[in-house]
Design an enzyme around this catalytic site. Structure first.
Site, PDB file in Angstrom:
ATOM      1  N   LYS A  12       0.861  -1.197   0.000  1.00  0.00           N
ATOM      2  CA  LYS A  12       0.000   0.000   0.000  1.00  0.00           C
ATOM      3  C   LYS A  12       0.890   1.237   0.000  1.00  0.00           C
ATOM      4  O   LYS A  12       1.822   1.329   0.816  1.00  0.00           O
ATOM      5  CB  LYS A  12      -0.880  -0.028   1.255  1.00  0.00           C
ATOM      6  CG  LYS A  12      -2.079   0.881   1.170  1.00  0.00           C
ATOM      7  CD  LYS A  12      -3.062   0.435   0.105  1.00  0.00           C
ATOM      8  CE  LYS A  12      -4.495   0.519   0.557  1.00  0.00           C
ATOM      9  NZ  LYS A  12      -5.380  -0.163  -0.430  1.00  0.00           N
ATOM     10  N   THR A  57      -3.748  -5.335   0.593  1.00  0.00           N
ATOM     11  CA  THR A  57      -3.112  -4.044   0.852  1.00  0.00           C
ATOM     12  C   THR A  57      -3.992  -3.204   1.780  1.00  0.00           C
ATOM     13  O   THR A  57      -3.494  -2.360   2.518  1.00  0.00           O
ATOM     14  CB  THR A  57      -2.811  -3.263  -0.459  1.00  0.00           C
ATOM     15  OG1 THR A  57      -4.030  -2.866  -1.064  1.00  0.00           O
ATOM     16  CG2 THR A  57      -1.975  -4.090  -1.417  1.00  0.00           C
ATOM     17  N   HIS A 246      18.039  28.045 -10.830  1.00  0.00           N
ATOM     18  CA  HIS A 246      18.698  29.223 -11.398  1.00  0.00           C
ATOM     19  C   HIS A 246      17.972  30.530 -11.069  1.00  0.00           C
ATOM     20  O   HIS A 246      16.748  30.611 -11.165  1.00  0.00           O
ATOM     21  CB  HIS A 246      18.770  29.094 -12.921  1.00  0.00           C
ATOM     22  CG  HIS A 246      19.406  27.818 -13.387  1.00  0.00           C
ATOM     23  ND1 HIS A 246      20.753  27.574 -13.236  1.00  0.00           N
ATOM     24  CD2 HIS A 246      18.892  26.725 -13.986  1.00  0.00           C
ATOM     25  CE1 HIS A 246      21.032  26.383 -13.741  1.00  0.00           C
ATOM     26  NE2 HIS A 246      19.925  25.837 -14.193  1.00  0.00           N
TER      27      HIS A 246
HETATM   28  O1  LIG Z   1      27.398  24.723 -10.580  1.00  0.00           O
HETATM   29  C1  LIG Z   1      27.156  24.528 -11.773  1.00  0.00           C
HETATM   30  N1  LIG Z   1      27.508  23.341 -12.345  1.00  0.00           N
HETATM   31  C2  LIG Z   1      27.270  23.071 -13.675  1.00  0.00           C
HETATM   32  O2  LIG Z   1      27.609  21.955 -14.167  1.00  0.00           O
HETATM   33  C3  LIG Z   1      26.630  24.068 -14.424  1.00  0.00           C
HETATM   34  N2  LIG Z   1      26.242  24.141 -15.717  1.00  0.00           N
HETATM   35  C4  LIG Z   1      25.678  25.359 -15.902  1.00  0.00           C
HETATM   36  O3  LIG Z   1      25.174  25.758 -17.003  1.00  0.00           O
HETATM   37  N3  LIG Z   1      25.683  26.072 -14.744  1.00  0.00           N
HETATM   38  C5  LIG Z   1      26.285  25.284 -13.802  1.00  0.00           C
HETATM   39  N4  LIG Z   1      26.542  25.494 -12.498  1.00  0.00           N
END
Ligand SMILES: O=c1[nH]c(=O)c2[nH]c(=O)[nH]c2[nH]1
Length: 281
Positions: A12, A57, A246
């Protein structure tokens, strides 16, 4: 043509359990999601529909609630060990039980420095996790953290990487480093107090992240894993998955405004994903 059943398991998933532990002066609140998975002698259930060795389950789910009453008091690892042992020892046809538990974290509300006795606030998205795999002769315990969202505003750069005809990324010596970690570790020696050790490892991971002069996510990931293995001798290895969340400097020059590393656009996708296991030689 000969056909046969390969590896199989059943159980489960996503059993949602909340518990109040009522102390005289305050309440403890715990909320967990439990997955149960069993392996064993289930060939005939698959091949001829013989359910005589199948613990439904639905019953597995009920067992989680019933055993939580007396046996979910401390860490999720302790509860998972109890559940796994119960399924292996009470069902002859079960060779191996895997219990995954995810704990949704809450903290007592604090007013004027005093913890409220029964009001809680979410610990955010971060969750504590464990996996116990138990057979008659063996037990394996894994502990971890997931959805740990952490960020630093400096002491991170990314430079001197390969540049080819498709490279557009600008080198930077000062960027935001943000990640939502999923981390698991295994043990050579099981701790007496899983929660105390969890809290110590979590703090050490955060301290290492904060203090590290990062040349890449890869390097910071390794430093975090290395710190845990250096301090906690009972930890065998640690696996870290760190997406690079990012935050890209926004082009303000188009408005004749200087962007002195202050204004960014956070982009969810696509994202870099850095994964490694750090282990002992
Ligand atoms: O810390 C990073 N590692 C990467 O492998 C990578 N590749 C990327 O485009 N930015 C980053 N930053």
């Amino acid at each position: 043509m000969k056909i046969k059943l390969g590896e199989n398991s059943y159980g489960k998933n996503a059993v949602q359990l909340s518990k109040i532990i009522r102390h005289p002066a305050y309440h403890e609140f715990r909320q967990v999601t439990v997955n149960v998975s069993l392996k064993g002698d289930f060939d005939e259930a698959h091949t001829i529909g013989d359910n005589s060795k199948i613990l439904p389950t639905d019953t597995q789910k009920n067992t989680v609630y019933a055993l939580a009453k007396d046996h979910f008091k401390h860490s999720i690892e302790d509860f998972a060990l109890y559940l796994a042992n119960y399924f292996v020892t009470s069902q002859a046809q079960v060779d191996e039980a895997t219990i995954d538990i995810t704990e949704h974290l809450y903290h007592r509300m604090v007013f004027d420095g005093v913890e409220h006795p029964h009001a809680y606030i979410s610990g955010g998205g971060e969750k504590r996790t464990c996996r116990v795999i138990k057979s008659a002769s063996d037990v394996g315990v894994q502990s971890g953290i997931t959805d740990l969202l952490i960020l630093k505003t400096t002491d991170s750069g990314f430079e001197k990487y390969i540049r080819d005809k498709y490279t557009t990324l600008k080198e930077t010596a000062d960027r935001i480093l943000a990640t939502k970690c999923e981390i698991q570790w295994t043990y050579d020696k099981l701790p007496a107090d899983y929660t105390a050790q969890f809290n110590g490892i979590r703090e050490l991971l955060l301290q290492t992240f904060a203090g590290h002069k990062s040349l890449s996510v890869q390097q910071t990931l390794y430093a975090m894993g290395q710190a845990v293995l250096e301090v906690y001798e009972g930890v065998r290895e640690i696996h870290l998955e760190m997406p690079n969340k990012h935050h890209i400097p926004f082009n303000l020059e188009q408005f004749d405004i200087q962007n002195q590393n202050e204004i960014f656009i956070a982009t969810d996708e696509p994202y870099g994903l850095i994964v490694a296991t750090v282990t002992r030689e």
